[in-house]
Design an enzyme around this catalytic site. Structure first.
Site, PDB file in Angstrom:
ATOM      1  N   ASP A  89      65.158  78.716  19.597  1.00  4.47           N
ATOM      2  CA  ASP A  89      66.612  78.699  19.755  1.00  4.47           C
ATOM      3  C   ASP A  89      67.202  79.927  19.060  1.00  4.47           C
ATOM      4  O   ASP A  89      66.809  80.283  17.954  1.00  4.47           O
ATOM      5  CB  ASP A  89      67.196  77.408  19.165  1.00  4.47           C
ATOM      6  CG  ASP A  89      68.627  77.175  19.621  1.00  4.47           C
ATOM      7  OD1 ASP A  89      68.858  76.215  20.382  1.00  4.47           O
ATOM      8  OD2 ASP A  89      69.520  77.963  19.231  1.00  4.47           O
ATOM      9  N   HIS A 140      67.236  70.889  28.788  1.00  2.00           N
ATOM     10  CA  HIS A 140      66.369  71.390  27.721  1.00  2.00           C
ATOM     11  C   HIS A 140      66.212  70.323  26.659  1.00  2.00           C
ATOM     12  O   HIS A 140      67.132  69.576  26.373  1.00  2.00           O
ATOM     13  CB  HIS A 140      66.916  72.684  27.098  1.00  2.00           C
ATOM     14  CG  HIS A 140      68.360  72.618  26.709  1.00  2.00           C
ATOM     15  ND1 HIS A 140      69.375  72.706  27.634  1.00  2.00           N
ATOM     16  CD2 HIS A 140      68.957  72.453  25.509  1.00  2.00           C
ATOM     17  CE1 HIS A 140      70.541  72.615  27.016  1.00  2.00           C
ATOM     18  NE2 HIS A 140      70.324  72.446  25.719  1.00  2.00           N
ATOM     19  N   GLY A 188      78.108  67.703  23.476  1.00  2.00           N
ATOM     20  CA  GLY A 188      78.145  69.124  23.123  1.00  2.00           C
ATOM     21  C   GLY A 188      77.196  69.983  23.915  1.00  2.00           C
ATOM     22  O   GLY A 188      76.815  71.075  23.460  1.00  2.00           O
ATOM     23  N   GLN A 189      76.815  69.535  25.115  1.00  2.00           N
ATOM     24  CA  GLN A 189      75.928  70.377  25.932  1.00  2.00           C
ATOM     25  C   GLN A 189      76.643  71.685  26.258  1.00  2.00           C
ATOM     26  O   GLN A 189      77.753  71.669  26.802  1.00  2.00           O
ATOM     27  CB  GLN A 189      75.526  69.660  27.227  1.00  2.00           C
ATOM     28  CG  GLN A 189      74.527  70.476  28.035  1.00  2.00           C
ATOM     29  CD  GLN A 189      74.137  69.831  29.373  1.00  2.00           C
ATOM     30  OE1 GLN A 189      74.694  68.813  29.756  1.00  2.00           O
ATOM     31  NE2 GLN A 189      73.186  70.451  30.052  1.00  2.00           N
ATOM     32  N   HIS A 223      65.589  69.835  22.746  1.00  2.00           N
ATOM     33  CA  HIS A 223      65.568  70.492  21.433  1.00  2.00           C
ATOM     34  C   HIS A 223      64.465  69.852  20.587  1.00  2.00           C
ATOM     35  O   HIS A 223      64.410  68.620  20.467  1.00  2.00           O
ATOM     36  CB  HIS A 223      66.876  70.253  20.674  1.00  2.00           C
ATOM     37  CG  HIS A 223      68.098  70.877  21.255  1.00  2.00           C
ATOM     38  ND1 HIS A 223      68.683  72.012  20.723  1.00  2.00           N
ATOM     39  CD2 HIS A 223      68.878  70.516  22.300  1.00  2.00           C
ATOM     40  CE1 HIS A 223      69.763  72.312  21.415  1.00  2.00           C
ATOM     41  NE2 HIS A 223      69.910  71.428  22.375  1.00  2.00           N
ATOM     42  N   ASN A 250      70.919  66.817  25.165  1.00  2.00           N
ATOM     43  CA  ASN A 250      72.359  66.643  25.274  1.00  2.00           C
ATOM     44  C   ASN A 250      72.776  66.635  26.731  1.00  2.00           C
ATOM     45  O   ASN A 250      72.307  67.448  27.531  1.00  2.00           O
ATOM     46  CB  ASN A 250      73.084  67.786  24.558  1.00  2.00           C
ATOM     47  CG  ASN A 250      72.934  67.719  23.050  1.00  2.00           C
ATOM     48  OD1 ASN A 250      72.986  66.631  22.473  1.00  2.00           O
ATOM     49  ND2 ASN A 250      72.756  68.861  22.408  1.00  2.00           N
TER      50      ASN A 250
END
Ligand code: AMP
Length: 113
Positions: A30, A100, A93-94, A102, A87
């Site tokens: 990230d 994806h 909060g995408q 995390h 998300n």
């Protein structure tokens, strides 16, 4: 999808710190890590979010989780623990509209809030 950031990363059109690649997904560091280990596992095919995981994508979703678990293992996180997060949408909060997972670890992560 031509304008999608993660499609462009997955196809190597844009640079990224790629930690794993196979026929179905890539794992990248990230760019704004929230933990000492913060890796994103994303499918090569465009899927907008977890909300688009249906029966036809069960295998892909399982593969993303297996790759995330393997990344965690390779970072020695099995004993200390880690968190996997997907998300979907504004309340979560995408910020990137490409599925994806995390992988977060390397410090105590606190309770989910
Ligand atoms: P989410 O909020 O779940 O959509 O997560 C998107 C994640 O993508 C955030 O943690 C961002 O820091 C990360 N991100 C955004 N752009 C990049 C990039 N170019 N390379 C790697 N990670 C990125």
């Amino acid at each position: 999808m031509s304008g999608c950031l993660f499609c462009r990363i997955a196809s190597r059109e844009l640079p990224a710190d790629i930690r794993h690649e196979d026929d179905r997904c890539v794992a990248v560091a990230d760019v704004a890590p929230q933990a000492p280990v913060h890796i994103l596992v994303l499918p090569k095919a465009h899927v907008a979010s977890a909300a688009d995981i249906d029966a036809s994508r069960e295998s892909l979703a399982g593969h993303l989780l297996a790759v995330a678990a393997a990344q965690a293992r390779s970072h020695g996180l099995d004993s200390s623990g880690y968190r996997l997060v997907l998300n979907h949408g504004a309340d979560a909060g995408q910020s990137v509209g490409h599925l994806h997972v995390h992988l977060l670890g390397g410090r105590p992560l606190g309770a989910l809030g």
